[in-house]
Design an enzyme around this catalytic site. Sequence first.
Site, PDB file in Angstrom:
ATOM      1  CB  CYS A  48      91.163  -5.258 -39.006  1.00 56.80           C
ATOM      2  SG  CYS A  48      90.049  -4.273 -38.075  1.00 56.80           S
ATOM      3  CD  GLU A  79      84.573   1.423 -37.669  1.00 52.38           C
ATOM      4  OE1 GLU A  79      85.667   2.205 -37.184  1.00 52.38           O
ATOM      5  OE2 GLU A  79      84.616   1.242 -38.610  1.00 52.38           O
TER       6      GLU A  79
END
Length: 495
Positions: free
Chosen positions: A49, A113
């Site tokens: 993304c 992340e």
Amino acid sequence: MIVVVGLSHKTAPIAVRERLAVQRDALPALYERLLADRSIGEAVVLSTCNRVEVYAAPPRGGSLEATSRATIGALAAIGGDVVTMHLGRKEGGDAVRHLFRVASSLDSLVVGEPQILGQLKDAIELARESKALGQTLGKAMLRAVRVGKRARSETAIGEGQVSVSSVAVDLAQEIFGDLTGRKAALVGAGEMAEAAAKLLAKAGAKIIVLNRSPARAKVLAYEVSGEPRGMQELERTLGEVDIAIGSTSSPTPVITVDLVKRVRKVRRGKSLFLIDIAVPRDVEPAVNDLDGVYLYDVDDLSQIVAQSLEGRAAEAARAEAIVEEEARAFEHWTLERELTPTIVGLFNRTRAVLLAELERSFAGRLKHLGAAEKEALLVMVDAATNKLLHAPVTRLKELAGDARAEGYVEAVRDLFDLSAIALEAITLKGGDGSAIDGAITLPTTGTNGKAQSPSSSIPRAPVQASSAGSPAAATLASTSSSASPREVAGAKDLG
């Protein structure tokens, strides 16, 4: 070496990124387009993304510059001029460092992340399935996964499990405070939606999961004690919930302005908060202009991300040091790999010239020599070759790990036209066509510059035939012990 071409959240706004977003079902066609160009030998497409990047390596004898141009052309054909303006590229050691930083989540929207490592593994597997992964990229990708794991295990960069999904939930908590009893819809049931759903459920929210696949919606809803619904119930759901998080893989918005206008009538003035973590976006940006509707997309999460970075700066610096160490080690390996065929080619080229001259003499003025005299001359040729090349080969090997090494290697290959020399030794055949034990034929070069077999056979002296102890033998031994492209590309254990 390798090159990377692409864009990310750091180099292009979301409106540009979504133009280049490559869905999973479109990847085979992209790989076909990339590999159809003879300037691209290997490729791995990483599409998330927040980034679309193509890592590529030239075919044997190709140039990084040509590979870069071909890769840029392939991406420009997808996204057009707007995308081309935002494309960035890195080559050689810089591309390797970038890959390692991406794998370590140092280049992520949310540093630390955990999703990027799984996304990278998926990209590697898809490249392997598309037969686009060879030895160079295979080695780089395997090393990148290892670097990513090492950064996470040796530093606290991933402490707290911060992710885009968790930042989205943090934003929901900032908006509503206590989420206990709040209704939240997850539009999409992928990995990011799953992470967000679990965090929302943990915060006390009631979860509704909408997905095109009813089975997947049921599975995720069951895990968070929520309610599964089909996408056809999206409008009804938006009329009920306090917040909706979009994370589908749809190429077009699923929450449109017209849809939200109808929903607002049902909500009777109650505010609706939409958090869109999908790229391409799930929500039409103009929705944010409607009264009582508040839309946040991935780029809007940057402020919260910046706050999370402050507490991770020290750990990120430690991870950067790991990346640098690993990148230098990989560069050293790559240069040694490039040195080996260059050194072998240098020996082959020199011997080929000397032996070709000797062969002509044996057929002419030295025709009267017996076998013993001919063998003595062959020994002399090999000894002279070794002495002649000792200094330049030693110098080349000393350059392994030196930033100038790549330039030296290219210069040697160009000056001696080594690309035209077959690097593999072949068995020498005698005058009757039978193989001569312990002898190796060295290729000669024809007028067209292409490697050719000698017109007649000249056996090498036994000591040179074994080549024990010679620089060429050492480098050949190193090459033969390396994994083949097929072995690397087919490796299942990525870490």
